[in-house]
Design a protein around this motif. Sequence first.
Motif, PDB file in Angstrom:
ATOM      1  N   MET A 196       1.070  -1.015   0.430  1.00 46.39           N
ATOM      2  CA  MET A 196      -0.459   0.126  -0.074  1.00 46.39           C
ATOM      3  C   MET A 196       0.738   1.321  -0.079  1.00 46.39           C
ATOM      4  O   MET A 196       1.333   1.282   0.711  1.00 46.39           O
ATOM      5  N   ILE A 197       0.869   2.451  -0.512  1.00 45.19           N
ATOM      6  CA  ILE A 197       1.165   4.122  -1.130  1.00 45.19           C
ATOM      7  C   ILE A 197       0.479   4.446  -0.863  1.00 45.19           C
ATOM      8  O   ILE A 197      -0.524   4.722  -0.586  1.00 45.19           O
ATOM      9  N   ASP A 201      -1.851  -5.234   6.241  1.00 47.80           N
ATOM     10  CA  ASP A 201      -2.064  -5.489   7.533  1.00 47.80           C
ATOM     11  C   ASP A 201      -1.958  -4.502   8.491  1.00 47.80           C
ATOM     12  O   ASP A 201      -2.544  -3.927   8.703  1.00 47.80           O
ATOM     13  N   CYS A 202      -0.553  -3.633   7.856  1.00 45.94           N
ATOM     14  CA  CYS A 202      -0.029  -2.537   8.786  1.00 45.94           C
ATOM     15  C   CYS A 202      -0.887  -0.945   9.050  1.00 45.94           C
ATOM     16  O   CYS A 202      -1.494  -0.795   9.262  1.00 45.94           O
ATOM     17  N   ALA A 203      -1.570  -1.399   7.077  1.00 42.08           N
ATOM     18  CA  ALA A 203      -2.112  -0.093   6.494  1.00 42.08           C
ATOM     19  C   ALA A 203      -3.136  -0.143   6.874  1.00 42.08           C
ATOM     20  O   ALA A 203      -4.054   0.986   7.720  1.00 42.08           O
ATOM     21  N   ARG A 204      -4.302  -1.357   7.275  1.00 36.96           N
ATOM     22  CA  ARG A 204      -5.296  -1.442   7.718  1.00 36.96           C
ATOM     23  C   ARG A 204      -5.320  -1.527   8.860  1.00 36.96           C
ATOM     24  O   ARG A 204      -6.266  -0.807   9.865  1.00 36.96           O
ATOM     25  N   ALA A 205      -4.747  -2.604  10.234  1.00 40.84           N
ATOM     26  CA  ALA A 205      -4.811  -2.670  11.325  1.00 40.84           C
ATOM     27  C   ALA A 205      -4.331  -1.292  12.364  1.00 40.84           C
ATOM     28  O   ALA A 205      -4.298  -1.561  13.050  1.00 40.84           O
ATOM     29  N   CYS A 224      -1.721   7.151   5.972  1.00 36.91           N
ATOM     30  CA  CYS A 224       0.075   7.503   6.375  1.00 36.91           C
ATOM     31  C   CYS A 224       0.077   8.614   7.353  1.00 36.91           C
ATOM     32  O   CYS A 224      -0.038   9.410   7.487  1.00 36.91           O
ATOM     33  N   PRO A 225       0.900   7.601   8.313  1.00 36.97           N
ATOM     34  CA  PRO A 225       1.578   9.155   9.472  1.00 36.97           C
ATOM     35  C   PRO A 225       2.362   9.972   9.009  1.00 36.97           C
ATOM     36  O   PRO A 225       2.894  10.697   9.946  1.00 36.97           O
ATOM     37  N   GLY A 236      -2.234  10.767   4.581  1.00 36.16           N
ATOM     38  CA  GLY A 236      -3.059  10.668   2.869  1.00 36.16           C
ATOM     39  C   GLY A 236      -3.292   9.587   3.124  1.00 36.16           C
ATOM     40  O   GLY A 236      -2.741   8.326   3.765  1.00 36.16           O
ATOM     41  N   GLU A 237      -4.399   9.400   1.984  1.00 41.22           N
ATOM     42  CA  GLU A 237      -4.921   7.713   2.075  1.00 41.22           C
ATOM     43  C   GLU A 237      -3.486   7.015   1.249  1.00 41.22           C
ATOM     44  O   GLU A 237      -3.035   7.134   0.729  1.00 41.22           O
TER      45      GLU A 237
END
Length: 83
Positions: free
Chosen positions: A23-24, A34-38, A44-45, A49-50
Amino acid sequence: MLELRPGCECCNRDLPPSSREAMICTFECTFCADCARAVLGGICPNCAGELVRRPVRPPTALARHPASTVRVFNPDCRNRQAG
């Protein structure tokens, strides 16, 4: 052209150029699905951004334009606020 970074910035999981789990954001910060969702809730930290699925570069194009080998890893991403 996208860099196709080789790993998740949050957990350091390998994300090869063919991965459909990468994911970017618009700045190409890269995270596993997994990190992007959970962990990050799809945001984005680094820039707020999405996070969207990174496209897969076809093998013939990958041969001409290889993926990045530079790994970005920020293990504290779980504790950072976006923006």
